[in-house]
Design an enzyme around this catalytic site. Structure first.
Site, PDB file in Angstrom:
ATOM      1  N   LEU A  50     -88.667 -67.355  37.030  1.00 57.26           N
ATOM      2  CA  LEU A  50     -88.303 -68.320  35.994  1.00 57.26           C
ATOM      3  C   LEU A  50     -86.806 -68.572  36.113  1.00 57.26           C
ATOM      4  O   LEU A  50     -86.033 -67.649  36.374  1.00 57.26           O
ATOM      5  CB  LEU A  50     -88.599 -67.754  34.603  1.00 57.26           C
ATOM      6  CG  LEU A  50     -90.016 -67.865  34.039  1.00 57.26           C
ATOM      7  CD1 LEU A  50     -90.101 -67.121  32.710  1.00 57.26           C
ATOM      8  CD2 LEU A  50     -90.421 -69.311  33.861  1.00 57.26           C
ATOM      9  N   ASP A  51     -86.385 -69.812  35.897  1.00 55.14           N
ATOM     10  CA  ASP A  51     -84.956 -70.109  35.882  1.00 55.14           C
ATOM     11  C   ASP A  51     -84.270 -69.295  34.791  1.00 55.14           C
ATOM     12  O   ASP A  51     -84.890 -68.956  33.776  1.00 55.14           O
ATOM     13  CB  ASP A  51     -84.717 -71.595  35.608  1.00 55.14           C
ATOM     14  CG  ASP A  51     -85.108 -72.474  36.786  1.00 55.14           C
ATOM     15  OD1 ASP A  51     -85.256 -71.943  37.897  1.00 55.14           O
ATOM     16  OD2 ASP A  51     -85.265 -73.692  36.583  1.00 55.14           O
TER      17      ASP A  51
END
Length: 306
Positions: A50-51
């Site tokens: 995930l960013d």
């Protein structure tokens, strides 16, 4: 922790899956390492990043569960996203610099019409700020140097795209969406493309992953919650390794077939073609692949099954 203290840490075998609710501002790898230290797990991995901007479901694998982590890479994922209209950024999200501002003149009905155009199979051009590589270098490294290279469009599928809320009256026109998407979909790119279709530009201001292949963030635990638990209670938060395989059909083998399977031998069983999770007496043996002729080939085996 100092190098000496790290050397004194006693790593141990831990097998299972942790459904982590990742906080904003932390990389997926940093979250993985923090959880690994809490469990003192000798082996750990995640199922896709995930960013740092994003929050939400990040399944982490320990021990034998790492053998199945790749099986979630291809799974559909569900997100809740917040978009701000009228501004484009160089990264496509709120972590970047604003590079263009435009007036917002569309109505809520226009937004609904545009969203309909993005449901189903679409193509996306991957963003420069991504981990995709060109000549061995991540694109985000090139982007930080001001270098932009051509990227081939990708075919993805937006299975569901639902408007949850919209605010066009305030000083920062925005909306909140729920999107269920296929592998390889960039929600930042989806936000930008929606903004372009509306003629005003847009960028992502918040992103939360809520589901992957039937695993839900409602069952996830935060790092703070884990840190406050005693060791036994913390270990109890782990799901078994086959939690990553629940989307696959289950196959139960006889004792004789199981003995052959765990030695790497193919077995004949009533299985459909394709991947399946294989058990004996309710115990996971590993992952198998059914052939059209009724033969099941071992693909990945759990340790200690021989």
């Amino acid at each position: 922790m100092s190098g000496e203290a790290a050397a004194r840490r006693r790593w141990r075998r831990v097998d299972g899956v942790l459904l982590l609710d990742k906080p904003a501002g932390m990389t997926s790898n940093a979250a993985l390492q923090a959880a690994r230290r809490l469990f003192q797990a000798a082996k750990a991995g995640h199922t896709g990043t995930l960013d740092p901007l994003a929050t939400g479901l990040l399944p982490l694998c320990f021990g034998e569960a790492t053998k199945f982590s790749a099986d979630l890479f291809d799974a559909d994922k569900t997100y809740e996203a917040e978009l701000r209209f009228g501004q484009r950024t160089d990264t496509g999200d709120a972590e970047g610099q604003v590079i263009e501002e435009r007036s917002v003149t569309f109505a809520a009905d226009d937004l609904e019409h545009v969203l309909a155009c993005f449901r189903g199979p679409i193509t996306q051009v991957p963003p420069m700020y991504s981990a995709l590589k060109r000549d061995g270098r991540p694109l985000y490294e090139l982007a930080r140097q001001g270098i932009e290279v051509e990227r081939a469009p990708r075919a993805v599928v937006i299975h569901e795209l639902e408007l949850l809320a919209v605010d066009l009256a305030g000083g920062h026109p925005s909306c909140r969406l729920r999107a269920k998407v296929s592998k390889g979909t960039y929600i930042r790119t989806l936000a930008e493309d929606i903004g372009e279709a509306l003629g005003c530009g847009a960028h992502l201001t918040a992103l939360r992953r809520t589901e992957i292949a039937g695993l839900a963030v409602a069952a996830a635990t935060t790092l703070a919650e884990l840190g406050a638990l005693e060791d036994a209670a913390r270990l109890a938060r782990l799901a078994p390794p086959d939690a990553l395989l629940q989307s696959l059909p289950a196959l139960e083998l006889s004792a004789a077939a199981a003995a052959r399977f765990v030695q790497g031998g193919a077995v004949r069983a009533a299985a459909q073609p394709g991947r399946c999770r294989v058990y004996a007496d309710g115990r996971l043996l590993g992952l198998g692949v059914g052939q059209p002729d009724g033969i099941v080939q071992p693909k990945r085996l759990m340790a200690g099954t021989t």
